[in-house]
Design a protein around this motif. Structure first.
Motif, short mmCIF file in Angstrom:
data_model
loop_
_atom_site.label_atom_id
_atom_site.label_comp_id
_atom_site.label_asym_id
_atom_site.label_seq_id
_atom_site.Cartn_x
_atom_site.Cartn_y
_atom_site.Cartn_z
N PRO A 1 0.33 -1.07 -0.15
CA PRO A 1 0.19 -0.04 0.10
C PRO A 1 0.86 1.23 -0.02
CG PRO A 1 0.15 -1.53 2.12
CD PRO A 1 0.55 -2.47 1.44
N PRO A 2 0.50 2.38 -0.59
CA PRO A 2 1.13 3.48 -0.82
C PRO A 2 1.68 4.26 0.71
CG PRO A 2 -0.30 3.65 -1.72
CD PRO A 2 -0.71 2.40 -1.09
N ALA A 3 2.53 4.87 1.07
CA ALA A 3 2.79 5.66 2.42
C ALA A 3 1.76 6.76 3.04
CB ALA A 3 4.18 6.21 2.10
N GLY A 4 1.43 6.12 4.34
CA GLY A 4 0.89 7.25 4.93
C GLY A 4 -0.70 6.11 4.98
N ALA A 5 -0.95 5.08 4.04
CA ALA A 5 -2.12 4.76 4.15
C ALA A 5 -2.82 3.98 5.71
CB ALA A 5 -1.94 3.29 3.38
N ARG A 6 -4.17 3.93 6.12
CA ARG A 6 -4.29 3.64 7.43
C ARG A 6 -5.87 2.51 7.31
NH1 ARG A 6 -3.02 2.28 10.78
NH2 ARG A 6 -4.39 3.42 12.19
N ARG A 7 -6.01 2.88 5.27
CA ARG A 7 -7.24 2.10 4.86
C ARG A 7 -7.38 1.69 3.84
NH1 ARG A 7 -13.34 2.96 7.31
NH2 ARG A 7 -12.63 1.26 9.44
N LEU A 8 -7.37 0.03 3.38
CA LEU A 8 -7.19 -0.03 1.75
C LEU A 8 -8.42 -1.24 1.62
CD1 LEU A 8 -4.20 -1.99 -0.11
CD2 LEU A 8 -6.27 -3.04 -0.03
N ALA A 9 -9.03 -0.61 0.59
CA ALA A 9 -10.02 -1.06 0.05
C ALA A 9 -9.90 -2.27 -0.60
CB ALA A 9 -10.88 -0.14 -0.59
N VAL A 10 -10.66 -3.60 -1.65
CA VAL A 10 -10.26 -3.55 -2.60
C VAL A 10 -12.17 -4.49 -3.27
CG1 VAL A 10 -9.76 -5.96 -4.39
CG2 VAL A 10 -8.55 -4.61 -2.57
N ALA A 11 -11.84 -3.69 -3.94
CA ALA A 11 -14.01 -4.05 -5.27
C ALA A 11 -14.07 -3.71 -6.32
CB ALA A 11 -15.08 -3.03 -4.12
#
Length: 335
Positions: free
Chosen positions: A273-283
């Motif tokens: 995930p990119p730097a600073g990401a706190r939540r990631l979604a795949v949809a």
């Protein structure tokens, strides 16, 4: 969301049979020699398979005593009792192992048209939504010490999108995800080979996700679904490299070893995930900017399970579309 056993029925039965043959030919008569391997195979299988393996091992054991063509299991009451007790305990141990695995995957309350599962994801948490929309492919495999592997995809083509074909893809992913030493590109190679076998001309647009026990996230995108990340108050596309849908590569690419055209593309698309990401979604993406607005709103939800339900909604209502995955990333591993 079903947990996957480490050993298939065929392997367990063949292993118990082979063990009996080897023990008989070698003249081993101790209970340990006759029961150890069937017990290990049974504990590593589903409880129903474990019961079958135990029963079959007991039949082989009894045959070696009643028909002593070659030296077999000891016939004294102590030895027979020890083996019988051990074989009876195998299904119970398999059931206990499965219960521990299932507790890691908890189904949570959700609208009737979507099933939502909460899962551990390394040092963070994950939520997976399954709507059983046409062609939907989704599978999550908890790994040891809190690791996680997830397949989120959509099968394209009338033949590949049949329920029995999507279930075969999910089963193959679970089996490969549990194999020690298998990387995401190798798993993707196997799935691509299976897609070509099941439905030439069809393809699977999928994103594979792996979370290590320490919370490190890797992603592998093969044609979709889309990835979005939330960092601070902003939501933006994940901008992952795309290796192309599974099943649309050159047939000469090797699936088992993840070599050739498909694996070469896959290796270049593994990313975090990119730097600073706190939540990631795949949809799966909706049309136009509506998906970005819906995704941004969904990822503002306080809980991952609420966010993943919102991601399955369509602008203007209508039937929910999945699958969808949301990962909450711990601060120390968000980069």
């Amino acid at each position: 969301m079903r947990s996957q056993a480490l050993v298939s029925t065929r392997t367990a039965i063949a292993g118990a049979t082979g063990n009996a043959v080897v023990m008989g030919v070698a003249g081993v008569s101790t209970p340990l020699g006759w029961v150890l391997l069937p017990g290990l195979l049974g504990v590593s299988a589903r409880p129903r398979v474990a019961a079958l393996v135990s029963a079959w091992a007991a039949v082989l054991l009894a045959a070696s005593v009643v028909v002593p063509v070659v030296p077999g299991h000891r016939a004294d009451p102590w030895a027979l009792g020890a083996s019988a007790a051990s074989l009876a305990a195998v299904p119970l141990l398999a059931w206990a192992r499965r219960r521990r695995t299932e507790r890691a995957i908890a189904r949570v309350p959700a609208p009737r048209d979507v099933a939502v599962f909460a899962l551990p994801a390394g040092t963070g948490r994950a939520a997976l939504a399954v709507c059983r929309s046409p062609g939907e492919v989704a599978a999550a495999v908890p790994l040891r010490r809190g690791g996680l592997r997830v397949l989120v995809g959509v099968a394209h083509g009338a033949t590949l999108a049949r329920p029995e074909r999507t279930r075969a893809l999910e089963s193959a992913f679970r089996r490969e995800a549990l194999r020690r030493g298998r990387s995401l590109p190798a798993i993707a190679g196997t799935l691509g080979h299976l897609v070509r076998d099941l439905a030439p001309g069809g393809y699977l647009a999928a994103t594979l996700v792996e979370v290590s026990p320490d919370g490190r996230v890797t992603l592998l995108r093969h044609g979709g679904p889309d990835v979005a990340v939330r960092a601070g108050e902003a939501t933006r596309p994940g901008e992952l490299p795309d290796a192309g849908p599974l099943g649309l590569v050159e047939p000469g690419a090797s699936a088992a070893g993840a070599t050739g055209v498909e694996a070469s593309a896959a290796r270049t698309s593994v990313a975090g995930p990119p730097a600073g990401a706190r939540r990631l979604a795949v949809a799966p993406a909706a049309e136009g900017a509506a998906w970005h607005r819906l995704t941004a709103e969904a990822l503002r939800s306080p809980r991952a399970v609420d966010a993943v339900v919102a991601l399955t909604g369509r602008p203007g209502g209508g039937r929910r579309t999945g699958p969808a995955l949301v990962l909450d990333l711990p601060p120390e591993r968000s980069a």
